[in-house]
Enzyme design. Structure first.
Site, PDB file in Angstrom:
ATOM      1  N   ASP A   1       9.039  42.353  48.861  1.00  0.00           N
ATOM      2  CA  ASP A   1       7.859  43.209  48.776  1.00  0.00           C
ATOM      3  C   ASP A   1       6.605  42.413  49.120  1.00  0.00           C
ATOM      4  O   ASP A   1       6.577  41.191  48.997  1.00  0.00           O
ATOM      5  CB  ASP A   1       7.729  43.793  47.368  1.00  0.00           C
ATOM      6  N   GLU A   2       5.571  43.117  49.545  1.00  0.00           N
ATOM      7  CA  GLU A   2       4.272  42.526  49.908  1.00  0.00           C
ATOM      8  C   GLU A   2       4.457  41.396  50.923  1.00  0.00           C
ATOM      9  O   GLU A   2       3.881  40.319  50.812  1.00  0.00           O
ATOM     10  CB  GLU A   2       3.534  42.030  48.657  1.00  0.00           C
TER      11      GLU A   2
ATOM     12  N   THR B   1       6.334  50.384  48.354  1.00  0.00           N
ATOM     13  CA  THR B   1       7.100  49.792  47.253  1.00  0.00           C
ATOM     14  C   THR B   1       8.022  50.828  46.629  1.00  0.00           C
ATOM     15  O   THR B   1       9.161  50.511  46.272  1.00  0.00           O
ATOM     16  CB  THR B   1       6.157  49.183  46.201  1.00  0.00           C
TER      17      THR B   1
ATOM     18  N   GLY C   1       3.158  50.393  56.278  1.00  0.00           N
ATOM     19  CA  GLY C   1       2.142  51.437  56.255  1.00  0.00           C
ATOM     20  C   GLY C   1       0.910  50.939  55.535  1.00  0.00           C
ATOM     21  O   GLY C   1       0.791  49.755  55.201  1.00  0.00           O
ATOM     22  N   SER C   2      -0.008  51.846  55.277  1.00  0.00           N
ATOM     23  CA  SER C   2      -1.259  51.499  54.595  1.00  0.00           C
ATOM     24  C   SER C   2      -1.034  51.408  53.094  1.00  0.00           C
ATOM     25  O   SER C   2       0.049  51.718  52.591  1.00  0.00           O
ATOM     26  CB  SER C   2      -2.315  52.570  54.880  1.00  0.00           C
ATOM     27  N   MET C   3      -2.079  51.011  52.406  1.00  0.00           N
ATOM     28  CA  MET C   3      -2.018  51.046  50.941  1.00  0.00           C
ATOM     29  C   MET C   3      -1.846  52.504  50.504  1.00  0.00           C
ATOM     30  O   MET C   3      -2.327  53.420  51.168  1.00  0.00           O
ATOM     31  CB  MET C   3      -3.282  50.444  50.337  1.00  0.00           C
TER      32      MET C   3
ATOM     33  N   CYS D   1     -11.758  59.106  59.877  1.00  0.00           N
ATOM     34  CA  CYS D   1     -12.560  58.773  58.687  1.00  0.00           C
ATOM     35  C   CYS D   1     -12.737  57.262  58.550  1.00  0.00           C
ATOM     36  O   CYS D   1     -13.796  56.795  58.123  1.00  0.00           O
ATOM     37  CB  CYS D   1     -11.909  59.360  57.438  1.00  0.00           C
TER      38      CYS D   1
END
Length: 193
Positions: free
Chosen positions: A95-96, A30, A23-25, A187
């Site tokens: 992660d990441e 996490t 997904g997005s930030m 947006c």
């Protein structure tokens, strides 16, 4: 609760799995990874967690969510290091994942084929809305994909884009709320034009 080794052995013989949380930030990737890994620990499974050494935003030896939840992890230089360090485990958390090299999909596959449950979290798109790093390939080979959404800071709708606030065109720019904000499609497109 009694741990039945025969049940686990039978499951391992059937093969592992690859789960992706993307997904997005600010969408909770996490946080979800930490939740799944903690549940595996409660089940008394041996868990190893890895993150890219290049991600220096938080603690060196822990994954930390935006909500300040954390879990110990091992920073690694490259994906192949995970294979060397993930011996005799039931569950591997990564992660990441977007920051890892192109070997990460193969590493995930090798682990899953050995009976390991692999849980990968990462951005599916960069700030330009393009597929990011090895994530598309991992998502394609995954047993399951959970795409999380943040909340658009402009209108409150579900957000799937990470809009970069600072004028920097490099693909990788580590940052938090000072550099990025989640936006919905409308947006995001209105700001990008």
């Amino acid at each position: 609760m009694v741990f039945n080794e025969d049940v686990f052995k039978r499951k391992s013989e059937l093969g592992g799995s690859i789960e992706v949380v993307c997904g997005s930030m600010f969408s909770g990737k996490t946080e979800e990874l930490i939740r799944r890994l903690n549940r595996a620990r409660i089940a008394r499974l041996k868990v190893e967690i890895f993150s890219p050494k290049a991600d220096t935003r938080y603690l060196e030896n822990a994954l930390v969510s935006h909500d300040a939840n954390s879990i110990p992890s091992t920073p690694v230089e490259n994906a192949s290091s995970i294979l060397l360090l993930a011996s005799d485990v039931n569950v591997v958390g990564i992660d990441e994942a977007q920051f890892f090299d192109a070997e990460l999909p193969d590493v995930c596959n090798v682990l899953a084929n050995k009976g390991v449950r692999v849980i990968v979290a990462g951005l599916d798109m960069d700030f330009k809305g393009q597929p990011f790093g090895p994530m598309p390939q991992i998502m394609a080979m995954a047993d399951s994909v959970s795409k999380l959404q943040a909340v658009c800071v402009r209108c409150g709708n579900p957000a799937m884009y990470s809009y970069r606030l600072v004028p920097d065109d490099t693909r990788i720019l580590l940052g938090e709320k000072e550099s990025y904000e989640p936006r919905c499609r409308i947006c995001y497109l209105n700001s990008a034009s």
